[in-house]
Scaffold this motif. Structure first.
Motif, PDB file in Angstrom:
ATOM      1  N   LEU A  30       0.822  -1.207   0.000  1.00 16.32           N
ATOM      2  CA  LEU A  30       0.000   0.000   0.000  1.00 16.32           C
ATOM      3  C   LEU A  30       0.858   1.260   0.000  1.00 16.32           C
ATOM      4  CD1 LEU A  30      -2.801  -1.018   2.542  1.00 16.32           C
ATOM      5  CD2 LEU A  30      -2.829  -1.206   0.043  1.00 16.32           C
ATOM      6  N   SER A  31       1.945   1.241   0.734  1.00 19.00           N
ATOM      7  CA  SER A  31       2.809   2.425   0.806  1.00 19.00           C
ATOM      8  C   SER A  31       3.543   2.678  -0.501  1.00 19.00           C
ATOM      9  CB  SER A  31       3.815   2.279   1.949  1.00 19.00           C
ATOM     10  OG  SER A  31       4.681   1.183   1.709  1.00 19.00           O
ATOM     11  N   ARG A  32       3.510   1.704  -1.416  1.00 21.27           N
ATOM     12  CA  ARG A  32       4.182   1.870  -2.707  1.00 21.27           C
ATOM     13  C   ARG A  32       3.226   2.346  -3.804  1.00 21.27           C
ATOM     14  NH1 ARG A  32       6.713  -3.085  -0.894  1.00 21.27           N
ATOM     15  NH2 ARG A  32       5.610  -4.376  -2.418  1.00 21.27           N
ATOM     16  N   ILE A  33       1.975   2.598  -3.435  1.00 19.71           N
ATOM     17  CA  ILE A  33       1.024   3.173  -4.397  1.00 19.71           C
ATOM     18  C   ILE A  33       1.312   4.659  -4.509  1.00 19.71           C
ATOM     19  CG2 ILE A  33      -1.409   3.647  -4.891  1.00 19.71           C
ATOM     20  CD1 ILE A  33      -2.113   1.070  -3.392  1.00 19.71           C
ATOM     21  N   ARG A  34       1.755   5.087  -5.670  1.00 22.81           N
ATOM     22  CA  ARG A  34       2.197   6.474  -5.832  1.00 22.81           C
ATOM     23  C   ARG A  34       1.196   7.349  -6.589  1.00 22.81           C
ATOM     24  NH1 ARG A  34       5.190   6.176  -1.893  1.00 22.81           N
ATOM     25  NH2 ARG A  34       5.843   8.300  -2.396  1.00 22.81           N
ATOM     26  N   CYS A  35       0.149   6.745  -7.146  1.00 21.81           N
ATOM     27  CA  CYS A  35      -0.796   7.540  -7.935  1.00 21.81           C
ATOM     28  C   CYS A  35      -1.818   8.223  -7.026  1.00 21.81           C
ATOM     29  CB  CYS A  35      -1.517   6.652  -8.949  1.00 21.81           C
ATOM     30  SG  CYS A  35      -2.525   5.353  -8.205  1.00 21.81           S
ATOM     31  N   PRO A  36      -2.452   9.297  -7.497  1.00 22.73           N
ATOM     32  CA  PRO A  36      -3.542   9.907  -6.722  1.00 22.73           C
ATOM     33  C   PRO A  36      -4.611   8.858  -6.410  1.00 22.73           C
ATOM     34  CG  PRO A  36      -2.932  11.315  -8.553  1.00 22.73           C
ATOM     35  CD  PRO A  36      -2.196  10.027  -8.754  1.00 22.73           C
ATOM     36  N   THR A  37      -4.980   8.788  -5.143  1.00 23.32           N
ATOM     37  CA  THR A  37      -5.875   7.725  -4.676  1.00 23.32           C
ATOM     38  C   THR A  37      -7.008   8.313  -3.849  1.00 23.32           C
ATOM     39  OG1 THR A  37      -4.113   6.066  -4.658  1.00 23.32           O
ATOM     40  CG2 THR A  37      -6.019   5.643  -3.246  1.00 23.32           C
ATOM     41  N   ALA A  38      -8.207   7.772  -4.057  1.00 26.06           N
ATOM     42  CA  ALA A  38      -9.377   8.148  -3.258  1.00 26.06           C
ATOM     43  C   ALA A  38      -9.946   6.901  -2.594  1.00 26.06           C
ATOM     44  CB  ALA A  38     -10.434   8.803  -4.138  1.00 26.06           C
ATOM     45  N   VAL A  39     -10.144   6.973  -1.300  1.00 20.62           N
ATOM     46  CA  VAL A  39     -10.832   5.933  -0.538  1.00 20.62           C
ATOM     47  C   VAL A  39     -12.236   6.479  -0.254  1.00 20.62           C
ATOM     48  CG1 VAL A  39     -10.830   4.523   1.552  1.00 20.62           C
ATOM     49  CG2 VAL A  39      -8.650   5.198   0.486  1.00 20.62           C
ATOM     50  N   ILE A  40     -13.247   5.794  -0.755  1.00 23.20           N
ATOM     51  CA  ILE A  40     -14.629   6.276  -0.683  1.00 23.20           C
ATOM     52  C   ILE A  40     -15.449   5.189   0.003  1.00 23.20           C
ATOM     53  CG2 ILE A  40     -16.614   7.065  -2.028  1.00 23.20           C
ATOM     54  CD1 ILE A  40     -14.512   7.695  -4.296  1.00 23.20           C
TER      55      ILE A  40
ATOM     56  N   ALA B 178     -11.399   1.499   5.774  1.00 24.81           N
ATOM     57  CA  ALA B 178     -11.180   2.735   5.013  1.00 24.81           C
ATOM     58  C   ALA B 178     -10.099   3.582   5.674  1.00 24.81           C
ATOM     59  CB  ALA B 178     -12.488   3.522   4.918  1.00 24.81           C
ATOM     60  N   GLU B 179     -10.160   3.701   6.989  1.00 26.88           N
ATOM     61  CA  GLU B 179      -9.150   4.493   7.700  1.00 26.88           C
ATOM     62  C   GLU B 179      -7.763   3.902   7.524  1.00 26.88           C
ATOM     63  OE1 GLU B 179     -11.347   6.490  11.460  1.00 26.88           O
ATOM     64  OE2 GLU B 179     -11.168   4.310  11.558  1.00 26.88           O
TER      65      GLU B 179
ATOM     66  N   LEU C 237      -9.803  10.600   1.817  1.00 25.12           N
ATOM     67  CA  LEU C 237     -10.793   9.723   2.434  1.00 25.12           C
ATOM     68  C   LEU C 237     -12.141  10.431   2.436  1.00 25.12           C
ATOM     69  CD1 LEU C 237     -11.625   7.196   3.992  1.00 25.12           C
ATOM     70  CD2 LEU C 237     -10.767   8.270   6.081  1.00 25.12           C
ATOM     71  N   THR C 238     -13.109   9.837   1.745  1.00 21.35           N
ATOM     72  CA  THR C 238     -14.468  10.379   1.698  1.00 21.35           C
ATOM     73  C   THR C 238     -15.379   9.460   2.478  1.00 21.35           C
ATOM     74  OG1 THR C 238     -14.119  11.384  -0.481  1.00 21.35           O
ATOM     75  CG2 THR C 238     -16.403  11.014   0.210  1.00 21.35           C
TER      76      THR C 238
END
Length: 291
Positions: free
Chosen positions: A219-229, A242-243, A254-255
């Motif tokens: 997870l820490s290697r995900i470098r792209c813009p990310t949204a958790v909804i 989600a948190e 985080l939405t």
């Protein structure tokens, strides 16, 4: 012409995968969850297709795609199929939105090929953790019996009214307005067929409800813009998942969609769409610095 008539198809791992394609521009792949189809995105797809060339497949076994009980549904195999699917569709780099099972598979793709995903959204998913009780215990029991080689057990499993059980369990979402009875029947009605039952038993024989701890360091290697909804009243996947995702993925937004349940795209379509459009508005190069 019905929507099903307009679906295209592609062969992946010897299995026919149906998909809907709409819009123009940079590609966006939408992955649905259990036990649905691409139609779970129907309330967002018209607007998303104004901004992207959208590909919305029915995952193998679901919707209008082929059900092939001989194919393993172990996680590594499913992720491999996802990589093969994006290659078969000719997607180089693309935006990726995944709900539920689609979110879990998305994390597997990102672990292998993070450079291919421009923007990532994950919605109400098992992710790297697991189900709330008692769903976890129920699914582990289903897994065990579906892996049994006993002819007696296999005969009993074939007599289980799987479609009826799923319809009863999902009735509350009809009451919430997520989908109507006709669409629910489309989602689960195939489970009443002999072919459907055989595939469902094969799916659970390969599925694992347990946490996928191996995904945590990725997870820490995900470098792209990310949204958790997330719908924060999800009875399957609690808010703490989600948190955890927002904490572990650098720069993730985080939405919290307050009061919403699991099928958040269908229950609260406008709020979900707004969060997704907000992600699409972010530059693909808007990545947190490595550290």
């Amino acid at each position: 012409m019905t929507e099903r008539d307009s679906l295209k198809s592609v062969q992946v791992d010897g299995v026919r995968i149906a998909y809907l394609e709409a819009g123009e521009g940079a590609p966006l792949l939408l992955l649905h969850g259990y036990p649905q189809s691409h139609r779970t995105w129907r309330k967002q797809l018209p607007e998303l297709s104004k901004h992207r060339r959208v590909f919305a497949p029915d995952w193998p076994g679901w919707g209008a795609s082929e059900r092939a009980p001989a194919k393993s549904t172990a996680y590594a195999e499913e992720v491999r199929r996802l990589v093969e699917l994006v290659d078969a569709l000719g997607l180089g780099t693309f935006d990726l939105f995944g709900h539920d099972y689609g979110g879990l598979l998305s994390l597997g793709l990102l672990a292998r090929h993070p450079e291919r995903v421009s923007r990532f959204a994950i919605l109400n998913s098992k992710a790297h953790l697991t189900f709330a009780q008692p769903y976890y215990a129920l699914l582990r029991a289903v897994e065990r019996v579906c892996r049994s080689e006993s002819p007696t057990w296999r005969a009993l499993l074939r007599r289980v009214p799987w479609a009826w059980i799923h319809a009863k369990m999902l009735a509350k979402f009809v009451a919430l307005g997520c989908f109507d009875a006709a669409l629910l029947q489309e989602y689960v009605g195939w489970m009443a067929t002999e072919e459907g039952v055989e595939w469902l038993l094969a799916f659970y024989a390969g599925y694992e409800a347990a946490s996928r701890h191996e995904l945590l360091p990725t997870l820490s290697r995900i470098r792209c813009p990310t949204a958790v909804i997330w719908g924060d009243r999800d009875s399957y996947f609690p808010w703490h998942i989600a948190e955890a995702l927002a904490r572990e993925i650098p720069g993730a937004t985080l939405t919290r969609i307050e009061g919403a349940e699991h099928y958040v795209m269908e229950e609260r379509p406008r709020e979900t769409l707004d969060a997704l459009l907000g992600l699409l508005a972010r530059p693909a190069g808007d990545r947190p610095a490595a550290g």
